[in-house]
Design an enzyme around this catalytic site. Structure first.
Site, short mmCIF file in Angstrom:
data_model
loop_
_atom_site.label_atom_id
_atom_site.label_comp_id
_atom_site.label_asym_id
_atom_site.label_seq_id
_atom_site.Cartn_x
_atom_site.Cartn_y
_atom_site.Cartn_z
N ASP A 1 0.21 10.80 -4.61
CA ASP A 1 1.36 11.42 -3.93
C ASP A 1 1.66 12.68 -4.77
O ASP A 1 0.75 13.17 -5.46
CB ASP A 1 2.55 10.44 -3.89
CG ASP A 1 3.65 10.89 -2.93
OD1 ASP A 1 3.53 10.68 -1.72
OD2 ASP A 1 4.67 11.48 -3.39
N LYS B 1 5.36 1.72 -3.07
CA LYS B 1 5.34 3.07 -3.65
C LYS B 1 5.64 2.95 -5.13
O LYS B 1 6.28 2.00 -5.55
CB LYS B 1 6.43 3.93 -3.00
CG LYS B 1 6.19 5.41 -3.14
CD LYS B 1 5.25 5.91 -2.06
CE LYS B 1 4.87 7.35 -2.24
NZ LYS B 1 4.19 7.85 -1.02
N GLN C 1 7.31 3.81 3.85
CA GLN C 1 5.88 3.49 3.88
C GLN C 1 5.61 2.24 4.72
O GLN C 1 4.59 2.14 5.40
CB GLN C 1 5.38 3.28 2.44
CG GLN C 1 3.87 3.35 2.28
CD GLN C 1 3.34 4.77 2.21
OE1 GLN C 1 3.89 5.60 1.51
NE2 GLN C 1 2.28 5.05 2.93
N LYS D 1 0.85 -1.19 0.00
CA LYS D 1 0.00 0.00 0.00
C LYS D 1 0.88 1.23 0.00
O LYS D 1 1.80 1.34 0.81
CB LYS D 1 -0.89 0.00 1.27
CG LYS D 1 -1.80 1.22 1.34
CD LYS D 1 -3.07 1.01 0.55
CE LYS D 1 -3.81 2.28 0.28
NZ LYS D 1 -3.35 3.01 -0.95
N LYS E 1 5.51 3.34 8.30
CA LYS E 1 4.38 4.25 8.50
C LYS E 1 3.07 3.45 8.57
O LYS E 1 2.25 3.63 9.46
CB LYS E 1 4.33 5.23 7.33
CG LYS E 1 3.25 6.30 7.43
CD LYS E 1 2.99 6.97 6.08
CE LYS E 1 4.23 7.61 5.51
NZ LYS E 1 3.89 8.49 4.35
P1 NDP Z 1 1.26 17.81 -4.36
O1 NDP Z 1 1.73 17.43 -5.72
O2 NDP Z 1 -0.17 18.05 -4.13
O3 NDP Z 1 2.05 19.10 -3.87
C1 NDP Z 1 3.44 19.12 -3.80
C2 NDP Z 1 3.89 20.47 -3.30
O4 NDP Z 1 5.29 20.41 -2.99
C3 NDP Z 1 3.75 21.56 -4.35
O5 NDP Z 1 3.54 22.79 -3.72
C4 NDP Z 1 5.10 21.52 -5.05
O6 NDP Z 1 5.45 22.73 -5.70
C5 NDP Z 1 6.02 21.26 -3.88
N1 NDP Z 1 7.22 20.55 -4.36
C6 NDP Z 1 7.25 19.38 -5.01
N2 NDP Z 1 8.50 19.05 -5.34
C7 NDP Z 1 9.26 20.05 -4.91
C8 NDP Z 1 10.64 20.30 -4.95
N3 NDP Z 1 11.50 19.44 -5.54
N4 NDP Z 1 11.09 21.44 -4.35
C9 NDP Z 1 10.22 22.29 -3.75
N5 NDP Z 1 8.90 22.10 -3.69
C10 NDP Z 1 8.43 21.00 -4.26
O7 NDP Z 1 1.81 16.66 -3.40
P2 NDP Z 1 1.31 16.29 -1.91
O8 NDP Z 1 0.88 17.49 -1.19
O9 NDP Z 1 0.43 15.13 -2.03
O10 NDP Z 1 2.68 15.74 -1.28
C11 NDP Z 1 3.58 16.57 -0.55
C12 NDP Z 1 4.47 15.71 0.32
O11 NDP Z 1 3.66 14.98 1.25
C13 NDP Z 1 5.30 14.65 -0.41
O12 NDP Z 1 6.52 14.48 0.28
C14 NDP Z 1 4.47 13.40 -0.26
O13 NDP Z 1 5.25 12.22 -0.36
C15 NDP Z 1 3.96 13.59 1.16
N6 NDP Z 1 2.77 12.84 1.54
C16 NDP Z 1 1.62 12.91 0.78
C17 NDP Z 1 0.50 12.23 1.19
C18 NDP Z 1 -0.79 12.33 0.45
O14 NDP Z 1 -1.77 11.73 0.91
N7 NDP Z 1 -0.88 13.06 -0.65
C19 NDP Z 1 0.51 11.38 2.38
C20 NDP Z 1 1.72 11.44 3.14
C21 NDP Z 1 2.81 12.13 2.70
P3 NDP Z 1 5.36 22.84 -7.30
O15 NDP Z 1 3.90 22.94 -7.59
O16 NDP Z 1 6.12 24.05 -7.64
O17 NDP Z 1 5.96 21.58 -7.85
O1 2IT Z 2 3.20 8.92 1.50
C1 2IT Z 2 2.03 8.51 1.71
O2 2IT Z 2 1.71 8.00 2.77
C2 2IT Z 2 1.05 8.69 0.65
N1 2IT Z 2 1.36 9.27 -0.38
C3 2IT Z 2 -0.34 8.14 0.81
C4 2IT Z 2 -0.37 6.69 0.45
C5 2IT Z 2 -1.73 6.05 0.41
O3 2IT Z 2 -1.76 4.86 0.06
O4 2IT Z 2 -2.73 6.67 0.72
#
Ligand code: NDP
Ligand code: 2IT
Length: 449
Positions: free
Chosen positions: A168, A128, A113, A92, A116
């Site tokens: 993600d 992943k 993951q 997952k 977590k």
């Molecule tokens: P999104 O794609 O929705 O947003 C990503 C954000 O991070 C954007 O603002 C983006 O800016 C910025 N970003 C991405 N890459 C870079 C970089 N190399 N340098 C600076 N800024 C960057 O992704 P999420 O919000 O879903 O994910 C954000 C983080 O949270 C990741 O690390 C992800 O693994 C983690 N995460 C996500 C989960 C989920 O449920 N979605 C769960 C747990 C963790 P720009 O638009 O300019 O690229």
């Molecule tokens: O990093 C993470 O935990 C996620 N991007 C969410 C994964 C999921 O299966 O909901």
């Protein structure tokens, strides 16, 4: 620093074998360092080769993704799915579409993951995937064609009881919808093979909000328990402006805080009166624009074209919610110097090892991502439950369960940290608590020979 011989040998062999996988080795080192007291107490771990098995994915799938752009030209990207560990449940974890994606990034994310998912208390193994495809600047049809081509290969490797992907970076409801549609065409079945789906076809209410909300529930519990305070009246800085950042900001504001800075990969905005989240949602969720456009709405806000400098903005609470290694030693020192009381990670591995060192040697409360951002995948687990039940819970029902899970994760991590170290090191608490459950499952399942 790793002292135990067995742990050191495991890490050194991994370094020889995968010397070019920088992020993966970083994630493994951080975990192995904290597992030493557990390994020393239990000789079975070495005898059964648990650590060697824990650091090698069960399966790494790499494939070509060819797709046709709007001009009719064929483009090629690389697709990945890392099925890291299935000891406690089906693989997952999310899919990331970003040009920086490579095998090292996918392996580090799959490895983290596993721990977590174990912390959530739900039956989910670790996985992943993703691609180096860059959705930025692509038309909706190009994104659709890419997602379909990606799924043409991935569909044979996933299933509701085998491997359940989600979103993600660069993968939200739109992409999940296109991938789910293609899966359904190929497999001719309607099952909960994805989470983070739109609610019209099995998505859970509150999944969109879950990672950000969960991060704040964890942080609020940590603040109350360890500093006898709350989000109320605090100044908060949040990096990123994607899914996690936006809903972390929403919950922090609901809990009485003022969010003063947010960013994207180009730069950050500072708005001392508090950021207007509706404007951020309009720019990011509706227009898919750049955070700089906030200045078109608020002339008294400031924009700095360097996203890393966001940590120099004075705040009480910092929530890194963008990407790995976005917060380095200088950023950590700036936060400490400015009197920040808590750093809680919404992103995966956003703090460099040097930054973590600074936090652990200070009075700051530091919550590692694998504990504090587990709300997203936990709610994915709740989506899987609802799909199996063929029922949909209300927003409040899911939100209540999410809050409960996050508070339990904090308790588990804190108690484990007290047992194995000083109660302040939540990194050790999270790694050990996540590890123990997976380790016991692996022992009981034996090895094939
Ligand atoms: P999104 O794609 O929705 O947003 C990503 C954000 O991070 C954007 O603002 C983006 O800016 C910025 N970003 C991405 N890459 C870079 C970089 N190399 N340098 C600076 N800024 C960057 O992704 P999420 O919000 O879903 O994910 C954000 C983080 O949270 C990741 O690390 C992800 O693994 C983690 N995460 C996500 C989960 C989920 O449920 N979605 C769960 C747990 C963790 P720009 O638009 O300019 O690229
Ligand atoms: O990093 C993470 O935990 C996620 N991007 C969410 C994964 C999921 O299966 O909901």
């Amino acid at each position: 620093m790793i002292n135990n011989n067995y742990v050191k040998n495991v890490y050194d062999s991994l370094c020889c074998k995968y010397s070019h996988e920088k992020e993966f080795l970083q994630a493994v080192q951080e975990v192995l360092e904290t597992l030493e007291p557990v390994v020393e107490k239990d000789p079975q771990i070495e005898k059964l080769g648990i650590l060697e098995r824990m650091v090698e994915p069960e399966r790494m799938i790499t494939f070509r993704v060819s797709w046709v752009d709007d001009s009719g030209k064929v483009q090629v990207n690389t697709g990945y799915r890392c099925q890291f560990n299935s000891a406690i449940g089906p693989y997952k974890g999310g899919l990331r579409f970003h040009p920086s994606v490579n095998q090292s990034v996918i392996k580090f994310l799959g490895f983290e993951q596993t721990f977590k998912n174990s912390l959530t208390g739900l039956a989910m193994g670790g996985g992943k995937g993703g691609s180096d495809f860059d959705p930025k600047g692509k038309s909706d049809m190009e994104v659709m064609r890419f997602c379909q081509s990606y799924m043409n290969e991935l569909y044979r490797h996933i299933g509701q009881f085998t491997d359940v992907p989600a979103g993600d970076i660069g993968v939200g409801k739109r992409e999940v919808g296109y991938m789910y549609g293609q899966y359904k065409r190929l497999a001719n079945e309607f099952t909960g093979v994805f989470t983070g789906k739109p609610v019209e076809f099995g998505g859970s209410l509150a999944r969109t909000e879950a990672t950000g909300y969960g991060l704040c529930y964890f942080t609020e519990k940590m603040l109350k328990t360890l500093k006898n305070t709350t989000f109320d009246d605090k100044k908060v800085v949040i990096s990123g402006s994607g899914n996690v950042a936006i809903y972390a900001a929403q919950k922090a504001i609901q809990l009485g805080a003022k969010v003063v800075a947010m960013s994207d990969s180009s730069g950050y905005i500072y708005h001392k009166f508090g950021i207007d989240l509706d404007v951020i949602k309009e720019i990011k969720e509706v227009k898919r624009g750049r955070i700089k456009e906030y200045l078109n709405y608020y002339k008294n806000a400031e924009y700095v074209e360097n996203c890393r400098d966001i940590w120099t903005v004075p705040c009480d609470i910092a929530l890194p919610c963008a990407t790995q290694n976005e917060l380095d030693e200088n950023g950590a020192k700036a936060l400490v110097a400015n009197g920040c009381i808590a750093v809680a990670e919404g992103a995966n591995m956003p703090s460099t090892p040097e930054a973590v060192e600074v936090f652990l040697n200070s009075d700051i409360l530091y919550a590692p991502g694998k504990a504090s951002n587990a709300g997203g995948v936990a709610t994915s687990g709740l989506e899987m439950s609802q799909n199996s039940l063929r029922l949909a819970w209300s927003f409040d029902e899911v939100d209540m369960r999410l809050k409960d899970i996050m508070e339990n994760i904090f308790d588990t991590v804190y108690q484990t940290s007290k047992k194995y170290s000083d109660g302040k090191n939540l990194v050790a608490g999270a790694n050990i608590a996540g590890f123990v459950k997976v380790c016991e499952a692996m022992k009981q399942q034996g090895v094939a020979y």
